[in-house]
Design a protein around this motif. Structure first.
Motif, PDB file in Angstrom:
ATOM      1  N   ARG A   1       0.100   3.241  -5.329  1.00 21.38           N
ATOM      2  CA  ARG A   1      -1.172   2.849  -5.929  1.00 21.38           C
ATOM      3  C   ARG A   1      -0.944   2.461  -7.388  1.00 21.38           C
ATOM      4  NH1 ARG A   1      -5.779   3.941  -3.234  1.00 21.38           N
ATOM      5  NH2 ARG A   1      -6.994   3.922  -5.162  1.00 21.38           N
TER       6      ARG A   1
ATOM      7  N   LEU B   1      -7.229  -3.772  -2.086  1.00 19.80           N
ATOM      8  CA  LEU B   1      -6.402  -2.726  -1.474  1.00 19.80           C
ATOM      9  C   LEU B   1      -6.856  -1.336  -1.881  1.00 19.80           C
ATOM     10  CD1 LEU B   1      -2.652  -3.860  -1.554  1.00 19.80           C
ATOM     11  CD2 LEU B   1      -3.931  -3.059   0.414  1.00 19.80           C
ATOM     12  N   GLN B   2      -7.474  -1.225  -3.049  1.00 22.98           N
ATOM     13  CA  GLN B   2      -7.940   0.077  -3.500  1.00 22.98           C
ATOM     14  C   GLN B   2      -9.259   0.472  -2.834  1.00 22.98           C
ATOM     15  OE1 GLN B   2      -6.630  -2.348  -5.421  1.00 22.98           O
ATOM     16  NE2 GLN B   2      -5.939  -1.574  -7.394  1.00 22.98           N
TER      17      GLN B   2
ATOM     18  N   LYS C   1      -5.387  -4.322   5.010  1.00 17.25           N
ATOM     19  CA  LYS C   1      -4.124  -4.139   5.720  1.00 17.25           C
ATOM     20  C   LYS C   1      -4.094  -4.863   7.060  1.00 17.25           C
ATOM     21  CE  LYS C   1      -1.117  -1.281   5.315  1.00 17.25           C
ATOM     22  NZ  LYS C   1       0.316  -1.412   4.976  1.00 17.25           N
TER      23      LYS C   1
ATOM     24  N   ASP D   1     -10.956  -1.292  -0.113  1.00 19.23           N
ATOM     25  CA  ASP D   1     -11.148  -1.633   1.301  1.00 19.23           C
ATOM     26  C   ASP D   1      -9.796  -1.735   1.977  1.00 19.23           C
ATOM     27  OD1 ASP D   1     -12.443  -2.250   3.615  1.00 19.23           O
ATOM     28  OD2 ASP D   1     -13.559  -3.952   2.817  1.00 19.23           O
ATOM     29  N   TYR D   2      -9.073  -0.631   1.897  1.00 15.32           N
ATOM     30  CA  TYR D   2      -7.672  -0.589   2.290  1.00 15.32           C
ATOM     31  C   TYR D   2      -7.453  -1.016   3.742  1.00 15.32           C
ATOM     32  CZ  TYR D   2      -3.074   1.468   3.282  1.00 15.32           C
ATOM     33  OH  TYR D   2      -1.788   1.666   3.672  1.00 15.32           O
TER      34      TYR D   2
ATOM     35  N   GLY E   1       0.777  -1.236   0.000  1.00 17.52           N
ATOM     36  CA  GLY E   1       0.000   0.000   0.000  1.00 17.52           C
ATOM     37  C   GLY E   1       0.803   1.276   0.000  1.00 17.52           C
TER      38      GLY E   1
END
Length: 242
Positions: free
Chosen positions: A52, A65-66, A73, A68-69, A49
């Protein structure tokens, strides 16, 4: 589980990562290798992360990851090649801070602390300020703090930097144990081909931003038509794709 889905990363007009698609199942120890400038560091930074993607998507245990970061994580721990630590803390204070931040209960923390203090022989310096530590001592502290959290996924960039042979052997054994016994997924980026060959379940080779080959050692030998060690395979296929 880690999944790259048609991931692209550009720096201006430079294509650093070209349509990377890769899936790493739970419990696999995956080694990621390639020449300098091939795209390894970009891939690691995208996965944790710090960057991007220009295009495509990355999933951690099914979470994007974009999109629901924070949820993604939670499953992830990152061990960088250069440990960044609060140097005005002692080693014990740093471990306490990390475990409180990730809400590890005190009983689990105390048991894990005793285990890793003994394994990494940290008793003699645990209460000293981190600014007095050598690079190898800092790396041991970072690895201990990561394993104490019991993350489902560990991303490691050059895991043996600064470690003496005994500590290097211990870390390799711990990673194997984490993947085999605890089902931890480990993504390991390294220049050390002997380490990749020794510990990885599968190996991915990247060159010029493209994933050119993945598989077990037996599969890599078959695909490359090179009946040698990983160094022989690596030199052959990266020269061909240059």
């Amino acid at each position: 589980m880690i999944k790259f889905e048609n991931v692209v990363k550009k720096y201006g007009t430079k294509m650093a990562l070209d349509n990377l698609s890769l899936e790493i199942p739970a419990g696999e120890l995956f080694a990621f290798i390639g020449p300098n400038g091939a795209g390894k560091t970009t891939t690691v930074k995208l996965l944790v992360g710090l960057l991007r993607p220009t295009g495509g998507r990355i999933f951690i245990n099914g979470f994007s990851l974009q999109d629901d970061y924070l949820t993604a994580k939670r499953y992830l721990a990152y061990i960088p090649d250069q440990p960044f630590i609060y140097e005005k803390l002692s080693g014990r204070e740093f471990l306490q801070f990390i475990n409180r931040m990730y809400q590890v209960n005190s009983d689990s923390f105390n048991k894990s602390l005793a285990k890793y203090v003994e394994l990494f022989q940290m008793a003699g310096y645990l209460d000293q300020l981190i600014e007095t530590y050598s690079l190898g001592m800092k790396q041991r502290l970072i690895i201990a703090g990561t394993l104490m959290r019991q993350p489902q996924i560990i991303v490691v960039d050059e895991p043996l930097v600064g470690l003496d042979p005994r500590s290097a052997r211990l870390v390799k054994n711990l990673f194997r144990e984490e993947s085999k016994s605890n089902g931890t997924t480990i993504f390991m980026s390294t220049h050390l081909l002997t380490i990749a060959e020794e510990v990885a379940d599968r190996i991915g080779v990247i060159n010029n931003g493209q994933l050119i080959m993945t598989g077990t050692m037996a599969e890599l030998k078959k695909q490359s038509r090179v009946n040698g060690n990983l160094e022989d395979i690596f030199l052959t296929i990266t020269q061909e794709s240059a």
